[in-house]
Enzyme design. Sequence first.
Site, mmCIF file in Angstrom:
data_model
loop_
_atom_site.group_PDB
_atom_site.id
_atom_site.type_symbol
_atom_site.label_atom_id
_atom_site.label_comp_id
_atom_site.label_asym_id
_atom_site.label_seq_id
_atom_site.Cartn_x
_atom_site.Cartn_y
_atom_site.Cartn_z
ATOM 1 N N CYS A 1 -10.762 0.208 13.182
ATOM 2 C CA CYS A 1 -9.409 0.489 14.131
ATOM 3 C C CYS A 1 -9.768 1.356 15.213
ATOM 4 O O CYS A 1 -8.728 1.575 15.929
ATOM 5 C CB CYS A 1 -8.389 0.932 13.232
ATOM 6 S SG CYS A 1 -7.716 -0.026 11.924
ATOM 7 N N HIS B 1 -2.986 6.383 15.598
ATOM 8 C CA HIS B 1 -3.204 5.159 14.958
ATOM 9 C C HIS B 1 -2.350 5.171 13.392
ATOM 10 O O HIS B 1 -2.332 6.369 13.153
ATOM 11 C CB HIS B 1 -4.756 4.994 14.485
ATOM 12 C CG HIS B 1 -4.951 3.524 13.662
ATOM 13 N ND1 HIS B 1 -4.468 2.417 14.167
ATOM 14 C CD2 HIS B 1 -4.938 3.234 12.325
ATOM 15 C CE1 HIS B 1 -4.753 1.480 13.006
ATOM 16 N NE2 HIS B 1 -4.945 2.132 12.223
ATOM 17 N N ASN C 1 0.654 -2.072 10.610
ATOM 18 C CA ASN C 1 -0.780 -1.747 11.201
ATOM 19 C C ASN C 1 -1.480 -2.687 12.124
ATOM 20 O O ASN C 1 -1.932 -3.659 11.385
ATOM 21 C CB ASN C 1 -1.744 -1.241 9.891
ATOM 22 C CG ASN C 1 -3.020 -1.019 10.213
ATOM 23 O OD1 ASN C 1 -3.355 -0.798 11.338
ATOM 24 N ND2 ASN C 1 -3.694 -0.575 9.233
#
Length: 342
Positions: free
Chosen positions: A128, A270, A300
């Site tokens: 990520c 994030h 997400n």
Amino acid sequence: MHSQYDTGDGPLRVGITGVGADLPRRAVTSEQLRQRVTAASGLPLPAGVFERATGIRSRRTAADDEYASTLALRAARRALDRAGLDPLDVDLLVFASATRDMTEPATAHIVQAALGSRGHALDVTNACNSFVNGIDVARSMIMAGRARRALVVTGETPSRAVRHDPAGPAAFRDAFAGYTFGDAGAAVVLEPVARGGILDVDTETHSEHWRVGGIPGGGSRHPRGDEHTYFRGDGRALRDVFEKVGTSVLDRVHHRTGLDRTDFRHVLVHQVTVPYLERFAELSDVPRDRLVVTVPELGNIASATLGVQLDRVHDGLRTGDRVLFVGLGGGISIMTLVWEKA
């Protein structure tokens, strides 16, 4: 690693001059997802279980004919348009994502062929944190004189790594982190600017935790087999690691730059679940009104998270406004990036 690169004539500043994002049209609610998992697995999951545990109401999922490159391409075109540029103005294209179209060739070539640009093309991947890593790599290449103008793109389709038919409660727990996933694309244009730009970049890596979560298939360890194509991981263990080490990087940003949490117009972080985002805000003392909250409606979205958040606030930024990026990625890696709008 610190801020500017001194060329002798003063520091070369590299800034973000165009931003774009793309969301698939298809939305899937947490209740629809629960019903699908229940039907496929036979597990008696109670109504509302996903939303209660994660705070996620819905997420976007790519259509069957949409790929990581598709989402990246649409975001790239929007970023170039906002920057007033043609694809041929770009001499470096970095596809930076946890997702790719295929093992080989690099997905950057697929995006570039469709876009019509002719620059050096390569992939950067780091879970990520891929998108922030891609920005850092592209900035470094511009500062080194290897490129003049870069396009960094991501396309994320982690929803295709979700296990909808877990064989029992243990498999369901192992697959649970995947039920937070949604799909999205994002892109930024990087080029030299007269003022502001990317002021500071920092990284922290704790690779001893690489086993906490991931998709094991597709590499030399597990080149084939459907069992290895699903995301598996311990979301609680991942959260525990981030809680232990995550806020120290913010303290280092303050010590290096002198900037406090309130000096940033926005803090882009994030987002995995709503409870984790709330815990981050509590531990980091980041004011809630500085956060750009996307996880309840998008889930997400992996490395596209920060790009989508930036796209949402970019048009409201004024010259001199500063934005703090906080990237969290499996592996484990943590990144911060300070950007000032020129």
